[in-house]
Design an enzyme around this catalytic site. Structure first.
Site, PDB file in Angstrom:
ATOM      1  N   LYS A   1     -90.224  21.655 -52.675  1.00 20.43           N
ATOM      2  CA  LYS A   1     -90.790  21.476 -54.016  1.00 20.43           C
ATOM      3  C   LYS A   1     -90.100  20.299 -54.686  1.00 20.43           C
ATOM      4  CE  LYS A   1     -90.881  24.368 -58.006  1.00 20.43           C
ATOM      5  NZ  LYS A   1     -90.488  25.675 -58.481  1.00 20.43           N
TER       6      LYS A   1
ATOM      7  N   SER B   1     -89.333  25.109 -69.266  1.00 18.44           N
ATOM      8  CA  SER B   1     -88.910  23.844 -68.639  1.00 18.44           C
ATOM      9  C   SER B   1     -90.116  22.920 -68.467  1.00 18.44           C
ATOM     10  CB  SER B   1     -88.288  24.107 -67.263  1.00 18.44           C
ATOM     11  OG  SER B   1     -87.121  24.873 -67.393  1.00 18.44           O
TER      12      SER B   1
ATOM     13  N   ARG C   1     -90.727  36.194 -71.648  1.00 22.55           N
ATOM     14  CA  ARG C   1     -91.362  35.659 -72.866  1.00 22.55           C
ATOM     15  C   ARG C   1     -92.703  36.309 -73.142  1.00 22.55           C
ATOM     16  NH1 ARG C   1     -90.858  29.921 -70.224  1.00 22.55           N
ATOM     17  NH2 ARG C   1     -91.041  31.408 -68.528  1.00 22.55           N
TER      18      ARG C   1
ATOM     19  N   HIS D   1     -83.106  29.324 -71.888  1.00 31.16           N
ATOM     20  CA  HIS D   1     -82.185  29.804 -70.851  1.00 31.16           C
ATOM     21  C   HIS D   1     -80.795  30.043 -71.451  1.00 31.16           C
ATOM     22  CE1 HIS D   1     -84.938  27.288 -68.054  1.00 31.16           C
ATOM     23  NE2 HIS D   1     -85.209  28.556 -67.816  1.00 31.16           N
TER      24      HIS D   1
HETATM   25  P1  ADP Z   1     -88.137  30.280 -62.239  1.00 42.25           P
HETATM   26  O1  ADP Z   1     -88.787  29.113 -61.589  1.00 42.25           O
HETATM   27  O2  ADP Z   1     -87.332  31.126 -61.297  1.00 42.25           O
HETATM   28  O3  ADP Z   1     -89.030  31.113 -63.133  1.00 42.25           O
HETATM   29  P2  ADP Z   1     -87.049  29.136 -64.642  1.00 42.25           P
HETATM   30  O4  ADP Z   1     -85.960  28.118 -64.687  1.00 42.25           O
HETATM   31  O5  ADP Z   1     -88.382  28.714 -65.097  1.00 42.25           O
HETATM   32  O6  ADP Z   1     -87.024  29.621 -63.135  1.00 42.25           O
HETATM   33  O7  ADP Z   1     -86.628  30.424 -65.462  1.00 42.25           O
HETATM   34  C1  ADP Z   1     -85.512  31.205 -65.132  1.00 42.25           C
HETATM   35  C2  ADP Z   1     -85.565  32.499 -65.944  1.00 42.25           C
HETATM   36  O8  ADP Z   1     -85.458  32.192 -67.339  1.00 42.25           O
HETATM   37  C3  ADP Z   1     -86.864  33.290 -65.789  1.00 42.25           C
HETATM   38  O9  ADP Z   1     -86.568  34.671 -65.825  1.00 42.25           O
HETATM   39  C4  ADP Z   1     -87.667  32.895 -67.006  1.00 42.25           C
HETATM   40  O10 ADP Z   1     -88.591  33.910 -67.377  1.00 42.25           O
HETATM   41  C5  ADP Z   1     -86.547  32.775 -68.035  1.00 42.25           C
HETATM   42  N1  ADP Z   1     -86.897  31.899 -69.156  1.00 42.25           N
HETATM   43  C6  ADP Z   1     -87.402  30.654 -69.102  1.00 42.25           C
HETATM   44  N2  ADP Z   1     -87.601  30.162 -70.344  1.00 42.25           N
HETATM   45  C7  ADP Z   1     -87.220  31.144 -71.203  1.00 42.25           C
HETATM   46  C8  ADP Z   1     -87.215  31.268 -72.631  1.00 42.25           C
HETATM   47  N3  ADP Z   1     -87.662  30.300 -73.432  1.00 42.25           N
HETATM   48  N4  ADP Z   1     -86.764  32.437 -73.167  1.00 42.25           N
HETATM   49  C9  ADP Z   1     -86.348  33.434 -72.360  1.00 42.25           C
HETATM   50  N5  ADP Z   1     -86.342  33.385 -71.022  1.00 42.25           N
HETATM   51  C10 ADP Z   1     -86.773  32.251 -70.440  1.00 42.25           C
END
Ligand code: ADP
Length: 197
Positions: free
Chosen positions: A43, A129, A92, A19
């Site tokens: 959730k 995450s 990703r 992120h």
């Molecule tokens: P959500 O539950 O909305 O997907 P996340 O916190 O999992 O929220 O992710 C937020 C954004 O960050 C999403 O667009 C996700 O694809 C992106 N993201 C998560 N991990 C990575 C990573 N390692 N590299 C690039 N983008 C990422």
């Protein structure tokens, strides 16, 4: 002035180095980025909402072009409230791409917001995450997977535990037990649910 403001919505549970990398690479593209931490009362989250917010705020405390907010409900409504005309997201995998495409289409249709997708750096392509949560719950060191500064938050919780704060230990254990009971393993091919918030 007509500022280019992007909202970066997500669960950020926790905010990973993946992120952080998206934010750093997007900062030259926008005048301001608002990290919007999604709060979903239905959730269960691994990190308490306030900790998710505080840790990200601390991370960007010295960057005046960053703002961190909490929101619930539609992402487009949060975007409207903070004056964002763009939604920033990361990609990703092909699976991410399909998911993000659907969200982008809907958000453009219902609010005219454009989504800007950045591809992950190859070294962060496997970081999520959910993998970080799983490693934490198994007691592994996740320093390398979190942005500098965010790591301290996680470890400070462990220090609290060492100080013998019974209620804190109880809360962490309860969280981890709930997490272990409800999550699918990070490697088990979790299917993402469509969500606009
Ligand atoms: P959500 O539950 O909305 O997907 P996340 O916190 O999992 O929220 O992710 C937020 C954004 O960050 C999403 O667009 C996700 O694809 C992106 N993201 C998560 N991990 C990575 C990573 N390692 N590299 C690039 N983008 C990422």
């Amino acid at each position: 002035m007509n500022q280019r403001i992007a909202i970066f919505p997500g669960s950020f549970d926790p905010f990973t180095i993946g992120h952080h990398s998206i934010v750093e690479r997007a900062l030259p593209l926008f005048d301001k980025i608002v990290v919007a931490v999604g709060m979903n009362s239905k959730k269960h989250s691994f990190l308490p909402e306030i900790d998710r917010l505080d840790a990200i705020r601390r991370l960007y405390a010295d960057e005046p072009r960053m703002e961190v907010i909490a929101y619930s409900g539609l992402t487009v409504e949060a975007a409207e409230q903070c004056g964002a005309r763009y939604i920033l997201r990361g990609v990703r995998t092909v699976k991410d791409f399909e998911y993000e495409k659907t969200l982008a289409d809907i958000n453009r249709k219902i609010a005219g917001l454009e989504t800007v997708l950045l591809y992950t750096l190859p070294e962060y392509g496997s970081i999520s995450s959910s993998i970080v949560r799983e490693l934490i719950s198994l007691g592994r060191d996740v320093t390398d997977l979190l942005p500098p500064g965010y790591t301290f938050e996680i470890f400070s919780r462990r220090c609290d535990m060492r100080r013998g704060d019974f209620w804190h230990i109880r809360a962490i254990l309860a969280q981890q037990l709930r997490f272990a009971a409800t999550t699918e393993t990070a490697y088990g091919g979790k299917h993402r649910k469509q969500s606009l918030c």
